[in-house]
Design a protein around this motif. Sequence first.
Motif, PDB file in Angstrom:
ATOM      1  N   ASP A 407       6.999  -3.116  24.793  1.00 47.87           N
ATOM      2  CA  ASP A 407       7.090  -3.939  26.006  1.00 47.87           C
ATOM      3  C   ASP A 407       8.430  -4.656  26.055  1.00 47.87           C
ATOM      4  OD1 ASP A 407       4.537  -3.155  26.582  1.00 47.87           O
ATOM      5  OD2 ASP A 407       3.585  -5.026  25.910  1.00 47.87           O
ATOM      6  N   GLY A 408       9.110  -4.541  27.206  1.00 44.52           N
ATOM      7  CA  GLY A 408      10.372  -5.251  27.390  1.00 44.52           C
ATOM      8  C   GLY A 408      11.553  -4.603  26.720  1.00 44.52           C
ATOM      9  N   ALA A 409      11.418  -3.348  26.230  1.00 40.27           N
ATOM     10  CA  ALA A 409      12.542  -2.666  25.581  1.00 40.27           C
ATOM     11  C   ALA A 409      12.481  -1.187  25.962  1.00 40.27           C
ATOM     12  CB  ALA A 409      12.494  -2.837  24.069  1.00 40.27           C
ATOM     13  N   ASN A 410      13.528  -0.451  25.595  1.00 42.42           N
ATOM     14  CA  ASN A 410      13.641   0.943  25.978  1.00 42.42           C
ATOM     15  C   ASN A 410      12.673   1.833  25.197  1.00 42.42           C
ATOM     16  OD1 ASN A 410      15.757   0.358  27.769  1.00 42.42           O
ATOM     17  ND2 ASN A 410      17.298   0.588  26.135  1.00 42.42           N
ATOM     18  N   ASP A 411      12.127   2.827  25.915  1.00 45.73           N
ATOM     19  CA  ASP A 411      11.301   3.819  25.249  1.00 45.73           C
ATOM     20  C   ASP A 411      12.166   4.698  24.357  1.00 45.73           C
ATOM     21  OD1 ASP A 411       9.412   2.699  26.827  1.00 45.73           O
ATOM     22  OD2 ASP A 411       8.814   4.558  27.845  1.00 45.73           O
ATOM     23  N   GLN A 412      11.536   5.254  23.295  1.00 42.90           N
ATOM     24  CA  GLN A 412      12.252   6.145  22.386  1.00 42.90           C
ATOM     25  C   GLN A 412      11.328   7.282  21.978  1.00 42.90           C
ATOM     26  OE1 GLN A 412      13.817   3.941  19.006  1.00 42.90           O
ATOM     27  NE2 GLN A 412      14.053   2.107  20.270  1.00 42.90           N
ATOM     28  N   ILE A 413      11.922   8.427  21.685  1.00 44.95           N
ATOM     29  CA  ILE A 413      11.189   9.552  21.114  1.00 44.95           C
ATOM     30  C   ILE A 413      11.796   9.840  19.746  1.00 44.95           C
ATOM     31  CG2 ILE A 413      10.657  12.002  21.291  1.00 44.95           C
ATOM     32  CD1 ILE A 413      10.509  11.682  24.285  1.00 44.95           C
ATOM     33  N   ASN A 414      10.957   9.750  18.691  1.00 45.66           N
ATOM     34  CA  ASN A 414      11.411   9.939  17.319  1.00 45.66           C
ATOM     35  C   ASN A 414      10.698  11.137  16.711  1.00 45.66           C
ATOM     36  OD1 ASN A 414      12.900   7.449  17.465  1.00 45.66           O
ATOM     37  ND2 ASN A 414      10.961   6.363  17.118  1.00 45.66           N
ATOM     38  N   GLN A 415      11.455  11.956  16.007  1.00 44.19           N
ATOM     39  CA  GLN A 415      10.884  13.112  15.331  1.00 44.19           C
ATOM     40  C   GLN A 415      11.287  13.102  13.865  1.00 44.19           C
ATOM     41  OE1 GLN A 415      10.592  16.942  17.825  1.00 44.19           O
ATOM     42  NE2 GLN A 415      12.535  16.070  18.487  1.00 44.19           N
ATOM     43  N   ALA A 416      10.378  13.609  13.016  1.00 40.43           N
ATOM     44  CA  ALA A 416      10.698  13.656  11.590  1.00 40.43           C
ATOM     45  C   ALA A 416       9.887  14.758  10.922  1.00 40.43           C
ATOM     46  CB  ALA A 416      10.400  12.318  10.932  1.00 40.43           C
ATOM     47  N   LEU A 417      10.525  15.486  10.020  1.00 39.52           N
ATOM     48  CA  LEU A 417       9.860  16.415   9.113  1.00 39.52           C
ATOM     49  C   LEU A 417       9.967  15.797   7.732  1.00 39.52           C
ATOM     50  CD1 LEU A 417       8.482  19.192   8.701  1.00 39.52           C
ATOM     51  CD2 LEU A 417      10.768  20.105   8.184  1.00 39.52           C
ATOM     52  N   VAL A 418       8.821  15.409   7.183  1.00 34.60           N
ATOM     53  CA  VAL A 418       8.823  14.560   5.988  1.00 34.60           C
ATOM     54  C   VAL A 418       8.145  15.276   4.824  1.00 34.60           C
ATOM     55  CG1 VAL A 418       8.056  12.356   5.021  1.00 34.60           C
ATOM     56  CG2 VAL A 418       8.763  12.497   7.421  1.00 34.60           C
ATOM     57  N   LEU A 419       8.828  15.297   3.687  1.00 34.07           N
ATOM     58  CA  LEU A 419       8.217  15.699   2.422  1.00 34.07           C
ATOM     59  C   LEU A 419       7.692  14.422   1.769  1.00 34.07           C
ATOM     60  CD1 LEU A 419       7.721  18.085   0.457  1.00 34.07           C
ATOM     61  CD2 LEU A 419       9.869  17.430  -0.686  1.00 34.07           C
ATOM     62  N   ASP A 420       6.370  14.377   1.575  1.00 37.92           N
ATOM     63  CA  ASP A 420       5.716  13.124   1.173  1.00 37.92           C
ATOM     64  C   ASP A 420       4.923  13.347  -0.109  1.00 37.92           C
ATOM     65  OD1 ASP A 420       4.959  10.511   1.327  1.00 37.92           O
ATOM     66  OD2 ASP A 420       3.511  10.771   2.943  1.00 37.92           O
ATOM     67  N   TRP A 421       5.131  12.476  -1.101  1.00 38.61           N
ATOM     68  CA  TRP A 421       4.397  12.532  -2.369  1.00 38.61           C
ATOM     69  C   TRP A 421       3.589  11.261  -2.523  1.00 38.61           C
ATOM     70  CZ3 TRP A 421       4.665   9.424  -6.821  1.00 38.61           C
ATOM     71  CH2 TRP A 421       3.986   9.909  -7.956  1.00 38.61           C
ATOM     72  N   ARG A 422       2.321  11.414  -2.927  1.00 36.63           N
ATOM     73  CA  ARG A 422       1.425  10.264  -3.085  1.00 36.63           C
ATOM     74  C   ARG A 422       0.645  10.395  -4.383  1.00 36.63           C
ATOM     75  NH1 ARG A 422      -4.310   9.538  -0.597  1.00 36.63           N
ATOM     76  NH2 ARG A 422      -4.717   7.309  -0.852  1.00 36.63           N
ATOM     77  N   TRP A 423       0.574   9.279  -5.123  1.00 32.42           N
ATOM     78  CA  TRP A 423      -0.194   9.233  -6.375  1.00 32.42           C
ATOM     79  C   TRP A 423      -1.080   8.004  -6.342  1.00 32.42           C
ATOM     80  CZ3 TRP A 423      -0.300   5.529 -10.320  1.00 32.42           C
ATOM     81  CH2 TRP A 423      -0.951   5.913 -11.507  1.00 32.42           C
ATOM     82  N   ARG A 424      -2.358   8.195  -6.679  1.00 31.31           N
ATOM     83  CA  ARG A 424      -3.313   7.084  -6.648  1.00 31.31           C
ATOM     84  C   ARG A 424      -4.247   7.182  -7.847  1.00 31.31           C
ATOM     85  NH1 ARG A 424      -8.380   5.554  -4.045  1.00 31.31           N
ATOM     86  NH2 ARG A 424      -8.208   3.447  -3.162  1.00 31.31           N
ATOM     87  N   ARG A 425      -4.400   6.064  -8.553  1.00 34.97           N
ATOM     88  CA  ARG A 425      -5.295   6.021  -9.698  1.00 34.97           C
ATOM     89  C   ARG A 425      -6.316   4.910  -9.496  1.00 34.97           C
ATOM     90  NH1 ARG A 425      -3.511   4.118 -15.626  1.00 34.97           N
ATOM     91  NH2 ARG A 425      -3.550   2.151 -14.476  1.00 34.97           N
ATOM     92  N   ARG A 426      -7.582   5.233  -9.747  1.00 31.64           N
ATOM     93  CA  ARG A 426      -8.652   4.254  -9.602  1.00 31.64           C
ATOM     94  C   ARG A 426      -9.506   4.250 -10.859  1.00 31.64           C
ATOM     95  NH1 ARG A 426     -13.309   5.007  -5.153  1.00 31.64           N
ATOM     96  NH2 ARG A 426     -13.810   6.721  -6.580  1.00 31.64           N
ATOM     97  N   ILE A 427      -9.533   3.103 -11.549  1.00 28.30           N
ATOM     98  CA  ILE A 427     -10.380   2.916 -12.721  1.00 28.30           C
ATOM     99  C   ILE A 427     -11.164   1.630 -12.489  1.00 28.30           C
ATOM    100  CG2 ILE A 427     -10.475   2.621 -15.221  1.00 28.30           C
ATOM    101  CD1 ILE A 427      -7.827   4.080 -15.420  1.00 28.30           C
ATOM    102  N   VAL A 428     -12.398   1.779 -12.026  1.00 24.79           N
ATOM    103  CA  VAL A 428     -13.226   0.621 -11.681  1.00 24.79           C
ATOM    104  C   VAL A 428     -14.622   0.821 -12.261  1.00 24.79           C
ATOM    105  CG1 VAL A 428     -11.947   0.075  -9.583  1.00 24.79           C
ATOM    106  CG2 VAL A 428     -13.881   1.656  -9.475  1.00 24.79           C
ATOM    107  N   ASP A 429     -15.348  -0.300 -12.378  1.00 23.83           N
ATOM    108  CA  ASP A 429     -16.696  -0.222 -12.950  1.00 23.83           C
ATOM    109  C   ASP A 429     -17.720   0.303 -11.954  1.00 23.83           C
ATOM    110  OD1 ASP A 429     -16.494  -2.424 -11.325  1.00 23.83           O
ATOM    111  OD2 ASP A 429     -17.629  -3.771 -12.628  1.00 23.83           O
ATOM    112  N   ASP A 430     -17.477   0.081 -10.660  1.00 20.84           N
ATOM    113  CA  ASP A 430     -18.405   0.525  -9.621  1.00 20.84           C
ATOM    114  C   ASP A 430     -17.580   0.903  -8.397  1.00 20.84           C
ATOM    115  OD1 ASP A 430     -20.220   0.771  -7.503  1.00 20.84           O
ATOM    116  OD2 ASP A 430     -21.582  -0.721  -8.334  1.00 20.84           O
TER     117      ASP A 430
END
Length: 604
Positions: A407-430
């Motif tokens: 709102d109140g600013a210029n519209d934009q069109i953005n494009q991206a081809l992304v190589l994405d790496w994700r690591w998640r570790r969960r050690i919980v009692d429940d």
Amino acid sequence: MNKSGGFFDTQYLLFNYQLFTLFCNIRFYLIALLVASSFHAAAQEILDLPGKQAIVSLSAPQSVKKMLDKYIQLPAEPFASEYDESAFVHRIQKEISEIMATEGYFSVSVSVIKPAHAQSIEIKVDPGELTRVGSVSLEFSGDIANSDKEHRKRIEQLRAAWSLKTGKPFRAADWEQAKSALINSVTQQAFAAAAITSSQASVDPGAARADLTVTIDSGPVFHLGEIQISGLKRYDASLITRLATFKPGDIYQRDLLHQYQLALQKTPQFSTVTVSIVPDIAQHRSIPVKVMLTEAHAQRFAFGAGYSSNNGARGEINYQYHNLFDRAWNLTSLLRLEQKRQTFLAGVDTLPDQNNINHSFSASLQMTDIAGLKTDVQKAGLTRNYQTPTTVMQLGLNWQREHKKPDGANDQINQALVLDWRWRRRIVDDPVNVRRGDITEVRIGGGTRQLLSDQDFIRTYANHQSWWPVGLRDTFFLRAEVGYTLAPSRFGIPQEYLFRAGGIQSLRGYAFKSIGVHEGSAVVGGRTMATGTAEYTHWLTHQWGAATFVDIGSAADRWQDMRMFLGYGAGVRWRSPAGPLALDLARGHETGNWRVHFSMAVAF
């Protein structure tokens, strides 16, 4: 009624007078009877008040009395006869001796004290000396005792792990638990048919000592054989066998079968799964692994509704098909309509292989209207997933086109081809209601102008959450997250790879994604972000609790532009079957405004 000369008949008057007198006497006796009954009831209530002398009382050291009170119920009424009293005394002496023996008191003295002309009886208990463990002898026979180096080492480990060691109190429950833990440890690996052939506790009451002897026959070493499947109708057997992390000839391990069962239970194609062996010594060289399962419906529709103070009310429709191309691939599609966000998603997941690796393809359309910023996003991607019981690692290639309308600013069109790496570790009692444990997530991704992207950038993100138990019920929680996008400018980068703050799981006391960079009258994502939370929850009951919290953080385009925002407040917690739900009232320190944060979802 007779009248004579205007006067009442004398006999008639006399008769009525007698009736009146009789009526008064009856009323008097009734009132007297009621008063007497009331006094009797009151007296009985006084006798029943706490503190009156019990007919039978128990006298013992406090710790012993507390234990006996759990198992022995004393009579509250007088005995009907001397025979009943004698029978009770005989029985209670025997019961107390037996109960005390299970707790390690073998020289207990139970005496009965009854003063002359008294209506009360005192049961006096002298527990004597507590019996403790003397010598411990664990003997092994079978293949485990064949002098193999690994087997000798395992015997040493089993003896070291024995819980009822010399000097400990000898209690029947501890004795049984120690034997159960021992045989469970032996059968955990290799020796599936192991059994305790003899066990003896030699108690010397005079010395208050118990010498323990246990003999275990391990039997032969078991090797896993072929997988035998029952209940499979729609799918190929390879769907079952490919998830096995063992091969025929491997030494039996209970944990291997348990992990195999968990892997099968996670697949949506089956509603129930059981993996087991029959420890038949005659088949120990190749014991069949039995897999019994029930197939789930191949297609499933789900409908849901909910509300979140981040995105408002929502409704959704989910469709799943678990046998795409007759390869047991999973097709998932989702239509979710929220007040601030609308999403359509479709994806296909292949089956995981023996290394717990599978692949996913997805495509989505999404529209958002948050903090003055509207976006239309089209996205498609391919991801390689690796998963263990505690860790998830993903490597994906995603293309995204975003129409950004602040709102109140210029519209934009953005494009991206992304190589994405994700690591998640969960050690919980429940996994549903966490009280102790940690969850850590790290993400790194980026794109380049040289390959279908409007801007060169590298996005980094890290999030860590920790829970600590406090006392018997309470929990202390800490959360910290930080993000930074390395780029010449934020322009040309889709919002998914930039950062805003505010709302649930970020900064309570502020509107969802209301902290960031201003373009016109809208708030858009910046290249830096850091937030943190400290929260203490006091559980009043098993299901209901109260929490106090402090959130701090900010988002901006540069680190030097960061201005920290503080939010604090309190809330109510409820442990629902789907996980804890929160209703929080938070104050934004920078604005002075109070804001309610609430999230709840109902599936039907």
